[in-house]
Scaffold this motif. Sequence first.
Motif, PDB file in Angstrom:
ATOM      1  N   VAL A  23      42.468  15.601 -42.256  1.00 26.99           N
ATOM      2  CA  VAL A  23      41.773  15.592 -43.417  1.00 26.99           C
ATOM      3  C   VAL A  23      41.640  17.070 -44.061  1.00 26.99           C
ATOM      4  CG1 VAL A  23      39.603  15.381 -44.436  1.00 26.99           C
ATOM      5  CG2 VAL A  23      40.190  13.737 -42.608  1.00 26.99           C
ATOM      6  N   GLU A  25      41.020  17.928 -47.275  1.00 23.96           N
ATOM      7  CA  GLU A  25      40.042  17.995 -48.356  1.00 23.96           C
ATOM      8  C   GLU A  25      39.111  16.780 -48.267  1.00 23.96           C
ATOM      9  OE1 GLU A  25      40.904  18.950 -52.417  1.00 23.96           O
ATOM     10  OE2 GLU A  25      42.647  20.004 -51.752  1.00 23.96           O
ATOM     11  N   ALA A  26      38.030  17.045 -48.088  1.00 23.18           N
ATOM     12  CA  ALA A  26      36.931  15.860 -48.319  1.00 23.18           C
ATOM     13  C   ALA A  26      35.767  16.035 -48.935  1.00 23.18           C
ATOM     14  CB  ALA A  26      36.270  15.502 -46.862  1.00 23.18           C
ATOM     15  N   THR A  30      32.509  10.816 -47.738  1.00 20.87           N
ATOM     16  CA  THR A  30      33.960  10.388 -46.699  1.00 20.87           C
ATOM     17  C   THR A  30      33.407  10.020 -45.495  1.00 20.87           C
ATOM     18  OG1 THR A  30      33.960  12.983 -46.304  1.00 20.87           O
ATOM     19  CG2 THR A  30      35.079  12.067 -48.390  1.00 20.87           C
ATOM     20  N   GLU A  33      35.093  14.461 -41.785  1.00 14.32           N
ATOM     21  CA  GLU A  33      34.908  15.739 -42.390  1.00 14.32           C
ATOM     22  C   GLU A  33      36.457  16.516 -42.351  1.00 14.32           C
ATOM     23  OE1 GLU A  33      35.365  16.009 -37.997  1.00 14.32           O
ATOM     24  OE2 GLU A  33      34.134  14.732 -39.482  1.00 14.32           O
ATOM     25  N   GLU A  34      36.388  17.523 -43.156  1.00 14.83           N
ATOM     26  CA  GLU A  34      37.535  18.409 -43.044  1.00 14.83           C
ATOM     27  C   GLU A  34      37.858  18.847 -41.776  1.00 14.83           C
ATOM     28  OE1 GLU A  34      37.726  21.460 -46.045  1.00 14.83           O
ATOM     29  OE2 GLU A  34      36.945  20.338 -47.783  1.00 14.83           O
ATOM     30  N   HIS A  90      36.512  11.168 -51.969  1.00 11.56           N
ATOM     31  CA  HIS A  90      37.858  11.493 -52.056  1.00 11.56           C
ATOM     32  C   HIS A  90      38.582  12.451 -51.130  1.00 11.56           C
ATOM     33  CE1 HIS A  90      41.126  11.895 -55.373  1.00 11.56           C
ATOM     34  NE2 HIS A  90      41.589  12.652 -54.740  1.00 11.56           N
ATOM     35  N   VAL A  91      39.554  11.957 -50.530  1.00 15.87           N
ATOM     36  CA  VAL A  91      40.197  12.495 -49.355  1.00 15.87           C
ATOM     37  C   VAL A  91      41.601  12.895 -49.635  1.00 15.87           C
ATOM     38  CG1 VAL A  91      40.656  12.096 -47.055  1.00 15.87           C
ATOM     39  CG2 VAL A  91      38.981  11.393 -47.651  1.00 15.87           C
ATOM     40  N   LEU A  93      44.819  14.119 -47.450  1.00 14.98           N
ATOM     41  CA  LEU A  93      45.615  14.227 -45.927  1.00 14.98           C
ATOM     42  C   LEU A  93      46.571  14.964 -45.916  1.00 14.98           C
ATOM     43  CD1 LEU A  93      44.810  10.393 -44.953  1.00 14.98           C
ATOM     44  CD2 LEU A  93      43.309  12.197 -44.505  1.00 14.98           C
TER      45      LEU A  93
END
Length: 282
Positions: A23, A25-26, A30, A33-34, A90-91, A93
């Motif tokens: 991940v 960005e989170a 979500t 977590e990042e 918003h994620v 990957l």
Amino acid sequence: MTLLSTTLSDWLALDQPAVLVTVAEARGSTPREEGAGMLVGRQACAGTVGGGRLEWTAIAAARRMLEDGGAAEMLDLPLGPATGQCCGGHVVLRLEHADSGTLAALQERERRAREARPTLLLFGAGHVGRAMATAFAPLPLRLLWIDGRAQEFPDTIPAGVERILTDSPLDPLAMASAGAGYLVLTHSHALDFEIAEAALRRGDAAYVGMIGSATKRAKFERWFRARGRDAGALEGLTCPIGGALTGDKRPEVIAALAAAELLIAFAKPSQIPLSPLGRGSG
């Protein structure tokens, strides 16, 4: 608990290709977590980036990379109707073909996470202490299990738990770092009182819990004040422990409730670093 680096090391040794999904960005709500990650092989997966359609999409993309020979890819995924998830966040990957460099980076990240984990000193290896050690072993804590009776410890100590055999339990307490937690459940009420008093007097504990009843707490408070200690420190004592459910004295139940209390207490000043293999849902 098996770390991602251990799994990747095993797969690389067997010449089994893998993709590391992280991940990157989170934003908003979500499921993970990042920094959360998972490994995807042709037949197996380890870890999680949140489950559900999000994870299915990541696994499918990772396995396409394994077939196509791609080195890296980014997936930008809003968690809404298009992915069949209602988190609303918003994620982003990051997918990368895993190699020896990936393994070294994972090992370093896991080392830093271990060093950042809060410390819990568990005093007592009786039946409740054994249930506590078993319940806490998988959690993101550094667990020191302390008792002076070698025969009370089980033959096999849970993985990740550090056994300290000592007749001077106040010594490891004195050496503990600021922000540690203390769970006191020895075979002796007098010893419980001495340890709990020392933990409260430090003034820097994230949690001080002592097994017992409301009657035991009242007796301890009278004893504490009679010794000339600051009565205000008693606000930092949790006794009985696992007080969310009264009446159930099974060791496993007490351990589960105490674990919840501890995680909440440790998370107040800062978020506990999560294991790469923690589960999530969205």
